[in-house]
Design an enzyme around this catalytic site. Structure first.
Site, PDB file in Angstrom:
ATOM      1  N   ARG A 123      41.351   3.107  -2.208  1.00  0.00           N
ATOM      2  CA  ARG A 123      41.247   3.664  -3.554  1.00  0.00           C
ATOM      3  C   ARG A 123      41.319   2.549  -4.607  1.00  0.00           C
ATOM      4  NH1 ARG A 123      44.911   8.943  -4.387  1.00  0.00           N
ATOM      5  NH2 ARG A 123      46.698   7.560  -4.374  1.00  0.00           N
ATOM      6  N   ARG A 156      45.983   0.934  -7.448  1.00  0.00           N
ATOM      7  CA  ARG A 156      47.177   1.458  -8.102  1.00  0.00           C
ATOM      8  C   ARG A 156      48.369   0.701  -7.557  1.00  0.00           C
ATOM      9  NH1 ARG A 156      47.300   7.977  -7.847  1.00  0.00           N
ATOM     10  NH2 ARG A 156      49.418   7.545  -7.186  1.00  0.00           N
ATOM     11  N   ARG A 167      55.847   6.949   0.638  1.00  0.00           N
ATOM     12  CA  ARG A 167      55.394   8.189  -0.007  1.00  0.00           C
ATOM     13  C   ARG A 167      55.061   9.259   1.028  1.00  0.00           C
ATOM     14  NH1 ARG A 167      50.701   5.703  -3.016  1.00  0.00           N
ATOM     15  NH2 ARG A 167      50.304   7.591  -4.211  1.00  0.00           N
TER      16      ARG A 167
HETATM   17  P1  AMP Z   1      50.893  11.032  -7.882  1.00  0.00           P
HETATM   18  O1  AMP Z   1      49.817  10.515  -8.750  1.00  0.00           O
HETATM   19  O2  AMP Z   1      50.962  12.536  -7.864  1.00  0.00           O
HETATM   20  O3  AMP Z   1      50.871  10.446  -6.495  1.00  0.00           O
HETATM   21  O4  AMP Z   1      52.292  10.568  -8.545  1.00  0.00           O
HETATM   22  C1  AMP Z   1      52.585   9.201  -8.708  1.00  0.00           C
HETATM   23  C2  AMP Z   1      54.091   8.984  -8.733  1.00  0.00           C
HETATM   24  O5  AMP Z   1      54.677   9.696  -9.831  1.00  0.00           O
HETATM   25  C3  AMP Z   1      54.854   9.478  -7.509  1.00  0.00           C
HETATM   26  O6  AMP Z   1      54.818   8.562  -6.426  1.00  0.00           O
HETATM   27  C4  AMP Z   1      56.243   9.646  -8.088  1.00  0.00           C
HETATM   28  O7  AMP Z   1      56.892   8.382  -8.260  1.00  0.00           O
HETATM   29  C5  AMP Z   1      55.956  10.197  -9.482  1.00  0.00           C
HETATM   30  N1  AMP Z   1      55.862  11.673  -9.436  1.00  0.00           N
HETATM   31  C6  AMP Z   1      54.768  12.433  -9.668  1.00  0.00           C
HETATM   32  N2  AMP Z   1      55.045  13.748  -9.539  1.00  0.00           N
HETATM   33  C7  AMP Z   1      56.361  13.808  -9.205  1.00  0.00           C
HETATM   34  C8  AMP Z   1      57.269  14.880  -8.909  1.00  0.00           C
HETATM   35  N3  AMP Z   1      56.872  16.162  -8.925  1.00  0.00           N
HETATM   36  N4  AMP Z   1      58.557  14.567  -8.592  1.00  0.00           N
HETATM   37  C9  AMP Z   1      58.978  13.291  -8.580  1.00  0.00           C
HETATM   38  N5  AMP Z   1      58.180  12.231  -8.825  1.00  0.00           N
HETATM   39  C10 AMP Z   1      56.893  12.486  -9.146  1.00  0.00           C
END
Ligand code: AMP
Length: 216
Positions: A123, A156, A167
């Site tokens: 990505r 990213r 993750r």
């Molecule tokens: P994502 O783009 O959805 O993968 O989110 C990127 C990062 O944001 C994650 O790895 C977390 O550090 C934080 N994050 C996003 N959504 C949440 C959530 N619902 N709870 C906790 N951390 C979040």
């Protein structure tokens, strides 16, 4: 009014499928990850608070996340409904959400871990305009440069092998139980996310009884 949640591991296509649904159904797409990335990029106080946690691939604290979601939904700009992407990610967040909103459906994009790794490590993101690329499925015309604005393509910060392993572990430990909870209380539609983008969109709409986008 249509209110959906979309759940899936990193790289399962949550953002892409949400946008396709949002476009012609006039839903507001609410991505918690995007909200946090905006704050990091714009050096806000919240951005400073979440930056390290995000870069390490760990979950941001529930209070911070819940406040971000509440603030976003309180804007009430979602006349036709919303699709929430990246939330809830653990049982506490799910319980908070269910207390406050009733949901019409939960879309679960199911992708095996080895495919998650393959996709996420390929990505790329334009550092200029934020457009998404993928070195497997959506290559730029010129290597390392954005087709739209010529900006540099970067990974990213949390798309490294190490952060991704964390993750994925967190996803299975914390988010699998959310799906179990929703399965007991809500309407969960599980779709095989290995298929191509239009096929997945078609399957989601069929299973949720939604109209197909015009022109298909
Ligand atoms: P994502 O783009 O959805 O993968 O989110 C990127 C990062 O944001 C994650 O790895 C977390 O550090 C934080 N994050 C996003 N959504 C949440 C959530 N619902 N709870 C906790 N951390 C979040």
């Amino acid at each position: 009014m249509r209110k959906y949640v979309i759940i899936g591991a990193q790289g399962s296509g949550k953002g892409t499928q949400s946008l396709l649904l949002a476009q012609d159904l006039d839903l507001v797409h609410i991505s918690v990850g995007d909200i946090f990335r905006w704050h990091v990029q714009n050096h806000t106080k919240l951005g400073a608070k979440v930056r390290r946690t995000m870069a390490a691939g760990e979950l941001v604290g529930d209070d911070v996340v819940e406040a971000a979601v509440r603030d976003r939904l309180e804007l009430h700009d979602w006349n036709y409904g919303f699709i929430v992407d990246g939330f809830p990610r653990n049982v506490r967040q799910a319980e908070f959400f269910l207390e406050t909103y009733d949901i019409d459906g939960v879309i679960h994009l199911d992708l095996p871990d080895d495919e998650v790794r393959r996709r996420v490590l390929a990505r790329r993101l334009c550092s200029g305009c934020g457009l998404d690329y993928n070195l497997i499925a959506h290559r730029p015309k010129q290597e390392g440069r954005c087709d739209a604005c010529g900006g540099e393509l970067v990974s990213r910060e949390d798309d490294t092998e190490e952060a991704l392993a964390g993750r994925l572990r967190t996803y299975h430990e914390k988010t699998d139980p959310v799906l179990d909870l929703f399965r007991r209380k809500e309407f969960v539609v599980t779709v095989d996310a290995r298929h191509d983008i239009p096929a997945i969109q078609h399957e989601i709409r069929t299973r949720l009884g939604l109209p197909m986008p015009s022109g298909t």
